[in-house]
Scaffold this motif. Structure first.
Motif, short mmCIF file in Angstrom:
data_model
loop_
_atom_site.label_atom_id
_atom_site.label_comp_id
_atom_site.label_asym_id
_atom_site.label_seq_id
_atom_site.Cartn_x
_atom_site.Cartn_y
_atom_site.Cartn_z
N VAL A 234 0.94 -1.22 0.26
CA VAL A 234 -0.03 -0.17 -0.07
C VAL A 234 0.80 1.26 -0.18
CG1 VAL A 234 -1.54 1.37 1.27
CG2 VAL A 234 -1.81 -1.27 1.29
N LEU A 235 0.62 2.18 -1.08
CA LEU A 235 1.43 3.29 -1.23
C LEU A 235 0.69 4.76 -0.82
CD1 LEU A 235 3.58 2.25 -4.04
CD2 LEU A 235 4.32 2.03 -1.75
N GLU A 236 1.06 5.66 -0.26
CA GLU A 236 0.35 6.80 0.05
C GLU A 236 1.12 8.01 -0.19
OE1 GLU A 236 0.09 6.46 4.44
OE2 GLU A 236 -1.39 5.00 4.29
N PHE A 237 0.39 8.67 -1.25
CA PHE A 237 1.12 10.09 -1.54
C PHE A 237 0.13 11.32 -1.29
CE2 PHE A 237 1.71 6.76 -4.62
CZ PHE A 237 3.33 7.06 -5.11
N LEU A 283 7.08 9.18 -0.03
CA LEU A 283 5.81 8.58 -0.03
C LEU A 283 5.90 7.84 1.38
CD1 LEU A 283 6.45 5.30 -0.62
CD2 LEU A 283 6.27 6.24 -2.87
N SER A 284 4.76 7.33 1.67
CA SER A 284 4.71 6.44 2.88
C SER A 284 3.51 5.29 2.50
CB SER A 284 3.95 7.13 4.06
OG SER A 284 4.99 8.20 4.58
N ARG A 301 6.31 -0.73 7.88
CA ARG A 301 5.86 0.58 7.77
C ARG A 301 6.75 1.39 6.89
NH1 ARG A 301 2.39 4.75 6.69
NH2 ARG A 301 2.17 6.21 8.03
N ILE A 302 6.32 1.67 5.75
CA ILE A 302 7.06 2.83 4.75
C ILE A 302 6.71 4.21 5.58
CG2 ILE A 302 7.53 3.49 2.63
CD1 ILE A 302 6.26 0.94 1.71
#
Length: 311
Positions: A234-237, A283-284, A301-302
């Motif tokens: 899962v990538l969050e911008f 990104l996270s 956790r990124i």
């Protein structure tokens, strides 16, 4: 009774005197012959036993066979008075030297369990002897002593991550000590990953400010050698709906770097995610993976991680 006579015995030290009374008793020749034949038969049997023991030195199947053969040869060496005595003594030496060739060989091991056997030369041998088992950190919870192998169970809860962690197994065979450390790695079942290199996105097609298909290259770093499987990323911008790549099912094994290549099918806003003209972009997100050894599900956790795009 055919004859008799008295024998006077004098002790020169204290001048004491005593007498022995001797009787000559008739002994039939047939009885003498029987005794001689019994002696010859027994002598032949002991010679055959000696020859069999000497021929079986290289055929022993257990430690107990070696010890039993040495015991029998000692009896024979005491009995014989001729060249067979030397053969028996040589046999004792040959059997005793077998103890020097015994080694402990690991058959199977898993974290918390060790299975090993005794080997002599190119063949395995048996023993009912119980070993001495110790460890600096592990707690021995059980020893199952089978003839053909031994299983040692242990608890490693108090052990730290140390390459010198081991179970020391010791036997005493005759005058010989057979000892071997069996090393174990408490991280053998552990799965832990992290990332330390930028993620790289490459657009496959764009339209009206939207990336409609892209690839993503990630370098995963495994802290341990245990196998693991990546299931979901899962990538969050900022100002962008999270990108979700599910049902990945990519498996890896071994400590160090592993390449993960993903196909991004979700639409991505070019303006909100492009790295063109920006000094740094971050990104996270999350990487969901599973330990193949234990089945445990884990999440990495990124957080504020660098990435690049070609759009």
């Amino acid at each position: 009774m055919e004859e008799f006579y008295w024998e006077k015995i004098e002790n020169k030290a204290d001048r004491s005197v005593h007498y022995n009374y001797h009787i000559k008793y008739p002994f039939p020749h047939i009885e003498m012959w029987k005794l001689v034949e019994e002696f010859k038969k027994r002598d032949r049997e002991l010679t055959e036993q000696l020859d069999e023991l000497l021929a079986s030195v290289d055929k022993v199947t257990s430690v107990e066979d070696i010890e039993r053969s040495i015991g029998e040869l000692k009896v024979l060496a005491h009995y014989f008075m001729d060249g067979r005595k030397d053969k028996a003594v040589l046999g004792i030496t040959r059997y005793s030297s077998l103890f020097d060739g015994i080694e402990l060989v690991e058959l199977e091991s898993d974290l918390g369990m060790l299975k090993y056997a005794l080997r002599l030369g190119d063949r395995y041998i048996e023993s009912t002897r119980k070993p001495q088992v110790r460890s600096e950190c592990a707690r021995i919870t059980g020893t199952i002593n089978n003839k053909e192998h031994t299983i040692i169970n242990y608890d490693y809860f108090n052990c730290y991550e140390d390459p010198e962690n081991h179970i020391m197994v010791t036997y005493r065979f005759g005058n010989n000590t057979v000892r071997k450390p069996f090393y174990f790695d408490i991280t053998a079942d552990k799965a832990a990953i992290f990332v330390n290199e930028p993620f790289h996105f490459k657009a496959l097609s764009t339209s009206n400010g939207v990336v409609e298909g892209a690839t993503l290259d990630i370098v995963l770093v495994s802290k341990y050698a245990a196998p693991f499987t990546v299931n979901k990323v899962v990538l969050e911008f900022p100002e962008q709906t999270p990108l979700v790549v599910d049902n990945i099912n990519e498996s890896y094994q071994g400590k160090g770097n592993h390449a993960l290549k993903l196909m991004i099918n979700d639409q991505v806003n070019v303006e909100n995610t492009s790295t063109q003209g920006k000094r740094i972009s971050m990104l996270s997100g999350y990487i969901h993976f599973k330990s193949d050894k234990t089945g445990e599900m884990k999440t990495y956790r990124i957080y504020n991680h660098n990435y690049t795009t070609n759009w």
